[in-house]
Design a protein around this motif. Structure first.
Motif, PDB file in Angstrom:
ATOM      1  N   PHE A  94      58.427  23.718  35.992  1.00 35.37           N
ATOM      2  CA  PHE A  94      58.140  23.232  37.147  1.00 35.37           C
ATOM      3  C   PHE A  94      57.403  21.836  37.246  1.00 35.37           C
ATOM      4  O   PHE A  94      56.388  21.804  37.487  1.00 35.37           O
ATOM      5  N   GLU A  97      55.023  19.840  39.939  1.00 38.96           N
ATOM      6  CA  GLU A  97      54.323  20.806  40.911  1.00 38.96           C
ATOM      7  C   GLU A  97      52.977  21.338  40.583  1.00 38.96           C
ATOM      8  O   GLU A  97      52.711  21.606  39.544  1.00 38.96           O
ATOM      9  N   LEU A 263      57.600  31.370  40.718  1.00 40.61           N
ATOM     10  CA  LEU A 263      56.533  31.317  39.916  1.00 40.61           C
ATOM     11  C   LEU A 263      56.191  32.782  39.159  1.00 40.61           C
ATOM     12  O   LEU A 263      55.964  32.668  38.098  1.00 40.61           O
TER      13      LEU A 263
END
Length: 546
Positions: A94, A97, A263
């Motif tokens: 990710f 982020e 996630l």
């Protein structure tokens, strides 16, 4: 423990929050009994039944005369370098982020009593922290513009300048002149002991530690950075934190929920292959579980004479788990007689009778929160009857068939199918199936599943049903890889009222469950110290009874 029937998905909390609210304010609002504001001198809470000194003189007095707190251990934890590599792997998935992983709050059991605290498994995995020390803590991976950071080339990341800085937000130690110190039964030092200091936690984890009161400010600043691409949170871990990040996010509600689900899935899949430290923890948990089973065998004579013999068994195992580890990894299944045919029998309030079988499904959870999960089916008086042995041998043969196919490159589901071929064959031979075994094994058949409704295997680790939010292609349809740890646990359960079964088999439930580590060329049975063959079980029980 029999595998979960379905894999769950994360459902984000929907609690709202005013922009700029701090997490401490949200925690105050959602858990007011945990952070009681200090009233003015002489004020009393009309709903409180506690006798709390409120005078200014008392507050001055109780803050005096204390020596320094005992020195804290600031040595790095064994898990710290492994947890750093896990964070690096997550960072690479990710880039850019903000990733928010709460430990979670205390959870109310009843009135003003909480359950024993356990942090969220994703938090424990990424920090290496276990036991019960981190209520309300939050791990945040802040994007780091430029430089490898935890996700860069030197730390296992993508090497493209992405990466994150990990920060652990915690409640600092309370001061001795605060009302929390002496009056707060949920967090106060006089009530529950001192919290570790931020410096000690930073030294143990290798993660920068800050006061959780700064979380809202830091998240706002991180999200405002031009290079930040978004924010994700483990939405089910702490409603207060999920509410806090809500105003910082853009996009429709379904897009936000999908991002959080991604996630949660990634965090689950990161745990599919265990590192060396995790395997060590699981070995320790299994070894303690073996000792718990030994204590159960020694307790069986007392259980037979007790109206709630199943609880005598449960207490023998659970007491060992609490002494040898953090406790049990799940509610112990202590099922005697026909109760063994109820897959998740945890009431454990029945008698244990001579001549019956006892199905014990139990696991010790280590202080690191990694748990074993082992089942043995034991003859209460130490000897199997002919009918019991017949069912037991069928289950053992099914387990052995699963072991025989388990190796790297084999699909996870193939382990289950190998066991089912044996189960279907034996049930057919006993005249219990309306079709032959081959027809029952077809997808449109599955008649044999009446007597074994659960799967043969599930992943094992921080959760007894570990990695449950992993995608199907990464779990059931995935190939086994070295470092995976899972159970092999076939069973046959013939309820006493089952009129399709031969009369002599009714009321017999058998499950044999072992914890298995995939190696480079096969599998290792981590729980092999507990006998599996019927004759070996009888000899083992006799040796423990002297």
């Amino acid at each position: 423990m029999s595998p979960a029937a379905t894999q769950s998905t994360t459902t984000p909390a929907t609690a709202g929050a005013e922009p700029g609210s701090s997490v401490t304010e949200l925690l105050d609002a959602q858990h007011p009994e945990g952070r009681e504001p200090a009233p003015a001198d002489g004020d009393e809470d009309p709903k409180s039944h506690r006798s709390v000194p409120r005078s200014a003189a008392f507050r001055r007095f109780i803050a005096q005369g204390w020596g320094p707190r005992p020195a804290e251990d600031e040595a790095p934890a064994e898990a710290a370098p492994y947890a750093a590599r896990r964070r690096a792997a997550l960072s690479s998935l990710f880039p850019g982020e903000v990733l928010v992983v709460p430990a979670g709050p205390l959870v109310r059991r009843s009135n003003d009593c909480d359950y024993r605290y356990r942090p969220h498994s994703a938090f424990a995995h990424l920090t290496g922290l276990g036991t019960d020390r981190e209520a309300d803590a939050v791990l945040v991976l802040h994007p780091r513009a430029g430089g490898p950071g935890e996700g860069g080339a030197d730390a296992g990341g993508d090497g493209e300048g992405h990466g994150h800085e990990a920060v652990l937000y915690l409640r600092p130690q309370g001061s001795r002149d605060s009302e929390e110190f002496y009056a707060n039964a949920r967090y106060g030092e006089l009530w529950v002991g001192p919290r570790p200091g931020l410096a000690a936690q930073e030294a143990a984890t290798g993660i920068a530690c800050r006061d959780v009161a700064l979380l809202a400010e830091d998240l706002g600043a991180s999200v405002a950075e031009p290079a930040t691409a978004g924010l994700r949170v483990v939405a089910d871990a702490d409603p207060a934190v999920t509410a806090l990040v809500g105003p910082l996010r853009t996009g429709a509600a379904d897009e936000v929920a999908a991002a959080d689900d991604e996630l949660a899935t990634a965090l689950s899949e990161l745990r599919l292959v265990k590192d060396a430290w995790e395997v060590q923890q699981l070995r320790g948990a299994v070894a303690a579980t073996v000792r718990g089973f030994e204590q159960v065998v020694r307790a069986l004579p007392r259980a037979v004479g007790h109206p709630r013999g199943e609880r005598v068994v449960e207490a023998a195992f659970d007491g060992t788990a609490r002494v040898e580890g953090n406790g049990v990894g799940y509610e112990t299944i202590s099922a005697a007689g026909d109760h063994a045919c109820t897959l998740h029998w945890i009431r454990n309030d029945g008698p244990v009778r001579a001549g019956d079988l006892l199905l014990l499904d139990a696991g010790v959870e280590a202080d690191s929160l990694y748990t074993a999960d082992v089942t043995r089916t034991l003859p209460v008086d130490g000897r199997f009857t002919d009918a019991q042995r017949r069912v037991y041998q069928a289950v053992l043969d099914a387990a052995d068939a699963a072991f025989a196919v388990a190796r790297p490159g084999v699909k996870f589901r193939d382990v289950h199918e190998a066991a089912m071929r044996v189960v279907a064959d034996r049930l057919s031979a006993w005249g219990m199936l309306p079709v032959d075994a081959a027809t029952s094994l077809e997808p449109e058949g599955q008649y044999h599943r009446r007597w074994m409704a659960h799967g043969t295997s599930h992943h094992l680790g921080l959760d007894v049903h570990d990695c449950a939010q992993a995608r199907r292609e990464m779990y059931l349809d995935a190939e086994l890889r070295p470092g995976m740890v899972f159970t092999i646990e076939p069973g046959i359960y013939v309820k006493s009222e089952d009129e399709l079964a031969p009369a002599e088999l009714r009321g017999i439930g058998v499950r044999i469950e072992d914890d298995v580590l995939v190696t480079e060329d096969g599998v290792e049975n981590l729980s092999a110290a507990l006998p599996r063959e019927a004759d070996a079980v009888e000899a083992w029980m006799a040796s423990l009874r002297g």
